[in-house]
Scaffold this motif. Sequence first.
Motif, PDB file in Angstrom:
ATOM      1  N   GLU A 252     -14.311  14.559   8.716  1.00 14.15           N
ATOM      2  CA  GLU A 252     -14.167  13.891   7.428  1.00 14.15           C
ATOM      3  C   GLU A 252     -12.743  14.044   6.934  1.00 14.15           C
ATOM      4  N   GLY A 253     -12.391  13.214   5.981  1.00 15.11           N
ATOM      5  CA  GLY A 253     -11.059  13.248   5.411  1.00 15.11           C
ATOM      6  C   GLY A 253     -11.019  12.441   4.137  1.00 15.11           C
ATOM      7  N   THR A 254      -9.922  12.584   3.413  1.00 15.31           N
ATOM      8  CA  THR A 254      -9.738  11.814   2.186  1.00 15.31           C
ATOM      9  C   THR A 254      -8.362  11.160   2.204  1.00 15.31           C
ATOM     10  N   VAL A 255      -8.252  10.079   1.458  1.00 17.18           N
ATOM     11  CA  VAL A 255      -6.971   9.383   1.281  1.00 17.18           C
ATOM     12  C   VAL A 255      -6.865   9.001  -0.193  1.00 17.18           C
ATOM     13  N   ARG A 256      -5.780   9.439  -0.815  1.00 18.91           N
ATOM     14  CA  ARG A 256      -5.487   8.988  -2.174  1.00 18.91           C
ATOM     15  C   ARG A 256      -4.392   7.940  -2.037  1.00 18.91           C
ATOM     16  N   PHE A 257      -4.621   6.756  -2.606  1.00 16.89           N
ATOM     17  CA  PHE A 257      -3.684   5.655  -2.407  1.00 16.89           C
ATOM     18  C   PHE A 257      -3.525   4.836  -3.676  1.00 16.89           C
ATOM     19  N   ARG A 258      -2.486   4.018  -3.645  1.00 14.54           N
ATOM     20  CA  ARG A 258      -2.248   3.005  -4.682  1.00 14.54           C
ATOM     21  C   ARG A 258      -2.003   1.691  -3.947  1.00 14.54           C
ATOM     22  N   ALA A 259      -2.832   0.703  -4.210  1.00 10.20           N
ATOM     23  CA  ALA A 259      -2.692  -0.617  -3.597  1.00 10.20           C
ATOM     24  C   ALA A 259      -2.207  -1.598  -4.667  1.00 10.20           C
ATOM     25  N   HIS A 260      -1.094  -2.240  -4.406  1.00  7.91           N
ATOM     26  CA  HIS A 260      -0.482  -3.166  -5.363  1.00  7.91           C
ATOM     27  C   HIS A 260      -0.936  -4.589  -5.042  1.00  7.91           C
ATOM     28  N   TYR A 261      -1.133  -5.363  -6.090  1.00 12.98           N
ATOM     29  CA  TYR A 261      -1.612  -6.734  -5.920  1.00 12.98           C
ATOM     30  C   TYR A 261      -0.999  -7.662  -6.959  1.00 12.98           C
ATOM     31  N   LEU A 262      -1.148  -8.961  -6.690  1.00 15.87           N
ATOM     32  CA  LEU A 262      -0.863 -10.007  -7.658  1.00 15.87           C
ATOM     33  C   LEU A 262      -2.176 -10.725  -7.923  1.00 15.87           C
TER      34      LEU A 262
ATOM     35  N   SER B 283     -10.262   8.097  -1.785  1.00 15.04           N
ATOM     36  CA  SER B 283     -11.366   7.662  -0.937  1.00 15.04           C
ATOM     37  C   SER B 283     -11.802   8.754   0.024  1.00 15.04           C
ATOM     38  N   ARG B 284     -13.071   8.734   0.350  1.00 12.24           N
ATOM     39  CA  ARG B 284     -13.618   9.670   1.328  1.00 12.24           C
ATOM     40  C   ARG B 284     -14.033   8.897   2.570  1.00 12.24           C
ATOM     41  N   PHE B 285     -13.647   9.438   3.735  1.00 14.40           N
ATOM     42  CA  PHE B 285     -13.989   8.859   5.023  1.00 14.40           C
ATOM     43  C   PHE B 285     -14.709   9.907   5.861  1.00 14.40           C
ATOM     44  N   VAL B 286     -15.665   9.459   6.663  1.00 10.99           N
ATOM     45  CA  VAL B 286     -16.369  10.352   7.590  1.00 10.99           C
ATOM     46  C   VAL B 286     -16.413   9.678   8.956  1.00 10.99           C
ATOM     47  N   ARG B 287     -16.501  10.505   9.978  1.00  9.44           N
ATOM     48  CA  ARG B 287     -16.639   9.965  11.330  1.00  9.44           C
ATOM     49  C   ARG B 287     -18.117   9.621  11.530  1.00  9.44           C
ATOM     50  N   HIS B 288     -18.376   8.381  11.909  1.00 10.76           N
ATOM     51  CA  HIS B 288     -19.745   7.900  12.123  1.00 10.76           C
ATOM     52  C   HIS B 288     -19.778   7.135  13.436  1.00 10.76           C
ATOM     53  N   GLU B 289     -20.612   7.602  14.357  1.00 13.69           N
ATOM     54  CA  GLU B 289     -20.737   6.971  15.671  1.00 13.69           C
ATOM     55  C   GLU B 289     -19.376   6.803  16.342  1.00 13.69           C
ATOM     56  N   GLY B 290     -18.526   7.834  16.204  1.00 11.54           N
ATOM     57  CA  GLY B 290     -17.255   7.854  16.897  1.00 11.54           C
ATOM     58  C   GLY B 290     -16.076   7.195  16.195  1.00 11.54           C
ATOM     59  N   THR B 291     -16.308   6.523  15.074  1.00 10.33           N
ATOM     60  CA  THR B 291     -15.203   5.876  14.354  1.00 10.33           C
ATOM     61  C   THR B 291     -15.206   6.328  12.889  1.00 10.33           C
TER      62      THR B 291
ATOM     63  N   LEU C 213       0.846  -1.192   0.000  1.00 12.12           N
ATOM     64  CA  LEU C 213       0.000   0.000   0.000  1.00 12.12           C
ATOM     65  C   LEU C 213       0.878   1.237   0.000  1.00 12.12           C
ATOM     66  N   GLU C 214       0.565   2.171  -0.895  1.00  9.81           N
ATOM     67  CA  GLU C 214       1.207   3.485  -0.900  1.00  9.81           C
ATOM     68  C   GLU C 214       0.133   4.529  -0.624  1.00  9.81           C
ATOM     69  N   VAL C 215       0.281   5.276   0.453  1.00  5.84           N
ATOM     70  CA  VAL C 215      -0.601   6.405   0.715  1.00  5.84           C
ATOM     71  C   VAL C 215       0.035   7.607   0.038  1.00  5.84           C
ATOM     72  N   LEU C 216      -0.667   8.178  -0.932  1.00 10.65           N
ATOM     73  CA  LEU C 216      -0.122   9.245  -1.763  1.00 10.65           C
ATOM     74  C   LEU C 216      -0.476  10.637  -1.266  1.00 10.65           C
ATOM     75  N   GLU C 217      -1.638  10.763  -0.627  1.00 14.60           N
ATOM     76  CA  GLU C 217      -2.076  12.083  -0.170  1.00 14.60           C
ATOM     77  C   GLU C 217      -3.217  11.901   0.820  1.00 14.60           C
ATOM     78  N   THR C 218      -3.277  12.778   1.820  1.00 13.39           N
ATOM     79  CA  THR C 218      -4.390  12.757   2.768  1.00 13.39           C
ATOM     80  C   THR C 218      -4.863  14.180   3.038  1.00 13.39           C
TER      81      THR C 218
END
Length: 91
Positions: free
Chosen positions: A54-64, A76-84, A40-45
């Motif tokens: 609320e917050g955002t995370v721009r990432f690149r997830a590598h896989y096989l 991605s967008r994240f929000v605080r909901h019920e404390g988490t 996982l590479e976190v590119l920007e937050t």
Amino acid sequence: MRSRYSAFSVGDVAYLLRSWHPTTRPPRIEPDEGLRWVRLEVLETTGGSPFHTEGTVRFRAHYLSRGTEGHLDEHSRFVRHEGTWSYLGAL
């Protein structure tokens, strides 16, 4: 974000669903058994501190996937909901 990546890596579907915001959560998730998350590479937050709701995370997830390397880019967008923090969706 990192905990959700880890959950994808080990196939913890219950955690993924719990950490998904109820307004956008799918009824179920079926992991691809041929997919292995490797890095996982976190590119920007933005936001995301204890003082933010609320917050955002721009990432690149590598896989096989069946021996072929690939990556997933998402903002991605994240929000605080019920404390988490809850995953709301991609921007």
